[in-house]
Design a protein around this motif. Structure first.
Motif, PDB file in Angstrom:
ATOM      1  N   GLU A  99       4.701 -16.864  -0.996  1.00 44.39           N
ATOM      2  CA  GLU A  99       4.809 -16.271  -2.330  1.00 44.39           C
ATOM      3  C   GLU A  99       3.491 -16.412  -3.103  1.00 44.39           C
ATOM      4  O   GLU A  99       3.134 -15.571  -3.914  1.00 44.39           O
ATOM      5  CB  GLU A  99       5.992 -16.839  -3.121  1.00 44.39           C
ATOM      6  N   TYR A 100       2.718 -17.481  -2.808  1.00 46.33           N
ATOM      7  CA  TYR A 100       1.410 -17.658  -3.430  1.00 46.33           C
ATOM      8  C   TYR A 100       0.397 -16.687  -2.824  1.00 46.33           C
ATOM      9  O   TYR A 100      -0.446 -16.142  -3.521  1.00 46.33           O
ATOM     10  CB  TYR A 100       0.932 -19.103  -3.275  1.00 46.33           C
ATOM     11  N   VAL A 101       0.486 -16.489  -1.520  1.00 48.14           N
ATOM     12  CA  VAL A 101      -0.387 -15.527  -0.845  1.00 48.14           C
ATOM     13  C   VAL A 101      -0.133 -14.120  -1.404  1.00 48.14           C
ATOM     14  O   VAL A 101      -1.079 -13.361  -1.647  1.00 48.14           O
ATOM     15  CB  VAL A 101      -0.165 -15.559   0.682  1.00 48.14           C
ATOM     16  N   ALA A 102       1.124 -13.781  -1.641  1.00 49.60           N
ATOM     17  CA  ALA A 102       1.472 -12.451  -2.168  1.00 49.60           C
ATOM     18  C   ALA A 102       0.893 -12.239  -3.566  1.00 49.60           C
ATOM     19  O   ALA A 102       0.366 -11.160  -3.871  1.00 49.60           O
ATOM     20  CB  ALA A 102       2.989 -12.271  -2.182  1.00 49.60           C
ATOM     21  N   VAL A 103       0.968 -13.256  -4.412  1.00 45.42           N
ATOM     22  CA  VAL A 103       0.401 -13.152  -5.763  1.00 45.42           C
ATOM     23  C   VAL A 103      -1.115 -13.012  -5.675  1.00 45.42           C
ATOM     24  O   VAL A 103      -1.720 -12.190  -6.370  1.00 45.42           O
ATOM     25  CB  VAL A 103       0.804 -14.365  -6.630  1.00 45.42           C
ATOM     26  N   ALA A 104      -1.742 -13.803  -4.800  1.00 44.96           N
ATOM     27  CA  ALA A 104      -3.189 -13.720  -4.628  1.00 44.96           C
ATOM     28  C   ALA A 104      -3.598 -12.345  -4.106  1.00 44.96           C
ATOM     29  O   ALA A 104      -4.625 -11.801  -4.513  1.00 44.96           O
ATOM     30  CB  ALA A 104      -3.680 -14.818  -3.697  1.00 44.96           C
ATOM     31  N   LYS A 105      -2.792 -11.770  -3.229  1.00 42.49           N
ATOM     32  CA  LYS A 105      -3.081 -10.423  -2.699  1.00 42.49           C
ATOM     33  C   LYS A 105      -3.062  -9.391  -3.816  1.00 42.49           C
ATOM     34  O   LYS A 105      -3.890  -8.474  -3.848  1.00 42.49           O
ATOM     35  CB  LYS A 105      -2.053 -10.069  -1.611  1.00 42.49           C
ATOM     36  N   GLN A 106      -2.137  -9.531  -4.759  1.00 43.94           N
ATOM     37  CA  GLN A 106      -2.127  -8.638  -5.926  1.00 43.94           C
ATOM     38  C   GLN A 106      -3.440  -8.779  -6.697  1.00 43.94           C
ATOM     39  O   GLN A 106      -4.010  -7.786  -7.160  1.00 43.94           O
ATOM     40  CB  GLN A 106      -0.955  -8.966  -6.848  1.00 43.94           C
ATOM     41  N   GLY A 107      -3.917 -10.015  -6.826  1.00 45.17           N
ATOM     42  CA  GLY A 107      -5.192 -10.259  -7.500  1.00 45.17           C
ATOM     43  C   GLY A 107      -6.362  -9.628  -6.764  1.00 45.17           C
ATOM     44  O   GLY A 107      -7.255  -9.035  -7.378  1.00 45.17           O
ATOM     45  N   VAL A 108      -6.365  -9.742  -5.447  1.00 47.77           N
ATOM     46  CA  VAL A 108      -7.426  -9.140  -4.631  1.00 47.77           C
ATOM     47  C   VAL A 108      -7.420  -7.625  -4.812  1.00 47.77           C
ATOM     48  O   VAL A 108      -8.474  -7.000  -5.004  1.00 47.77           O
ATOM     49  CB  VAL A 108      -7.264  -9.531  -3.146  1.00 47.77           C
ATOM     50  N   ASP A 109      -6.244  -7.019  -4.755  1.00 47.60           N
ATOM     51  CA  ASP A 109      -6.135  -5.566  -4.925  1.00 47.60           C
ATOM     52  C   ASP A 109      -6.624  -5.150  -6.312  1.00 47.60           C
ATOM     53  O   ASP A 109      -7.340  -4.147  -6.449  1.00 47.60           O
ATOM     54  CB  ASP A 109      -4.696  -5.099  -4.712  1.00 47.60           C
ATOM     55  N   ARG A 110      -6.247  -5.910  -7.331  1.00 46.37           N
ATOM     56  CA  ARG A 110      -6.679  -5.615  -8.708  1.00 46.37           C
ATOM     57  C   ARG A 110      -8.187  -5.753  -8.826  1.00 46.37           C
ATOM     58  O   ARG A 110      -8.853  -4.920  -9.453  1.00 46.37           O
ATOM     59  CB  ARG A 110      -5.962  -6.563  -9.677  1.00 46.37           C
ATOM     60  N   ALA A 111      -8.754  -6.800  -8.214  1.00 53.96           N
ATOM     61  CA  ALA A 111     -10.200  -7.027  -8.267  1.00 53.96           C
ATOM     62  C   ALA A 111     -10.957  -5.890  -7.594  1.00 53.96           C
ATOM     63  O   ALA A 111     -11.948  -5.391  -8.131  1.00 53.96           O
ATOM     64  CB  ALA A 111     -10.540  -8.358  -7.608  1.00 53.96           C
ATOM     65  N   LYS A 112     -10.476  -5.479  -6.437  1.00 48.93           N
ATOM     66  CA  LYS A 112     -11.147  -4.403  -5.696  1.00 48.93           C
ATOM     67  C   LYS A 112     -11.129  -3.105  -6.509  1.00 48.93           C
ATOM     68  O   LYS A 112     -12.139  -2.399  -6.603  1.00 48.93           O
ATOM     69  CB  LYS A 112     -10.475  -4.208  -4.343  1.00 48.93           C
ATOM     70  N   ALA A 113      -9.999  -2.806  -7.117  1.00 49.14           N
ATOM     71  CA  ALA A 113      -9.904  -1.606  -7.956  1.00 49.14           C
ATOM     72  C   ALA A 113     -10.825  -1.724  -9.167  1.00 49.14           C
ATOM     73  O   ALA A 113     -11.502  -0.761  -9.548  1.00 49.14           O
ATOM     74  CB  ALA A 113      -8.462  -1.388  -8.400  1.00 49.14           C
ATOM     75  N   ALA A 114     -10.901  -2.920  -9.766  1.00 56.16           N
ATOM     76  CA  ALA A 114     -11.702  -3.116 -10.977  1.00 56.16           C
ATOM     77  C   ALA A 114     -13.197  -2.947 -10.727  1.00 56.16           C
ATOM     78  O   ALA A 114     -13.894  -2.340 -11.535  1.00 56.16           O
ATOM     79  CB  ALA A 114     -11.424  -4.497 -11.569  1.00 56.16           C
ATOM     80  N   VAL A 115     -13.695  -3.473  -9.610  1.00 56.07           N
ATOM     81  CA  VAL A 115     -15.140  -3.400  -9.353  1.00 56.07           C
ATOM     82  C   VAL A 115     -15.573  -2.014  -8.899  1.00 56.07           C
ATOM     83  O   VAL A 115     -16.755  -1.684  -8.964  1.00 56.07           O
ATOM     84  CB  VAL A 115     -15.622  -4.458  -8.328  1.00 56.07           C
ATOM     85  N   SER A 116     -14.631  -1.197  -8.475  1.00 55.22           N
ATOM     86  CA  SER A 116     -14.976   0.131  -7.960  1.00 55.22           C
ATOM     87  C   SER A 116     -14.577   1.268  -8.892  1.00 55.22           C
ATOM     88  O   SER A 116     -14.926   2.420  -8.639  1.00 55.22           O
ATOM     89  CB  SER A 116     -14.317   0.345  -6.591  1.00 55.22           C
ATOM     90  N   SER A 117     -13.894   0.968  -9.990  1.00 52.12           N
ATOM     91  CA  SER A 117     -13.346   2.024 -10.847  1.00 52.12           C
ATOM     92  C   SER A 117     -14.337   2.580 -11.863  1.00 52.12           C
ATOM     93  O   SER A 117     -14.141   3.684 -12.368  1.00 52.12           O
ATOM     94  CB  SER A 117     -12.136   1.481 -11.613  1.00 52.12           C
TER      95      SER A 117
END
Length: 195
Positions: A99-117
């Motif tokens: 469940e911690y890995v899943a939350v961190a994955k959401q963060g990774v996805d958000r970070a990737k979108a943020a740096v490329s948007s």
């Protein structure tokens, strides 16, 4: 003046990594830049959450954490674990709680979108180094975030224990080194200073 954005890492066992990143965010806001602070492994219990969302419409603060801290088996003494009580989740190395890995994955996805948007000029990934240490985030995921970054975006990654790969890849690495700390004399985290 260059429009190139760099990759900065604030790491080490000393106090001040998040504080330095927040200071950089304030400076960027003062220059009219758009800032995202994305906090891994934190919930909104720190004092900065009371003020940062209100200081500028150009600042976005988001947390990607669970209410309990995680730690690898064998990395804390019994006394340290007892001090945390029920506020800590201990896991065997190589088997972080999913469940911690899943939350961190959401963060990774958000970070990737943020740096490329193109939406942000400065993106701060607070405590992502710690998330990597605890195997919630992989170096491959972090490398993918860095590779997705638009050239003009400044990217800051904080947290103790930055990996050798990240240190090698970064343009700037600052190590906060503890020389002396009042924690060692039994002083607990103080509101407005450490939390």
């Amino acid at each position: 003046m260059s429009d190139k954005g760099y990759v900065q890492v604030y790491t080490g066992n000393g106090k001040g990594k998040t504080t330095a990143a927040i200071g950089l965010a304030i400076r960027a806001l003062g220059a009219g830049k758009r800032v995202l602070i994305l906090q891994f492994m934190k919930t909104k219990v720190y004092s900065e959450h009371n003020i940062l969302p209100h200081i500028s419409p150009n600042l976005t603060l988001e947390t990607m954490g669970k209410p309990f801290f995680v730690v690898k088996e064998g990395t804390m003494t019994a006394e340290e674990l007892a001090k945390w009580g029920d506020d800590i989740v201990v896991f065997p190395p190589g088997k972080p709680p999913q469940e911690y890995v899943a939350v961190a994955k959401q963060g990774v996805d958000r970070a990737k979108a943020a740096v490329s948007s193109g939406e942000y000029d400065l993106v701060i990934l607070d405590e992502i180094n710690v998330a990597m240490f605890f195997e919630l985030v992989s170096w491959e995921q972090v490398k993918d975030i860095i590779n997705s970054k638009l050239e003009r975006v400044e990217l800051v990654l904080t947290g103790r224990g930055a990996s050798p790969e990240l240190i090698e890849r970064a343009d700037l690495v600052t190590e906060m080194r503890e020389i002396k700390h009042y924690y060692n004399q039994g002083v607990e985290a103080r509101l407005g200073i450490e939390n």
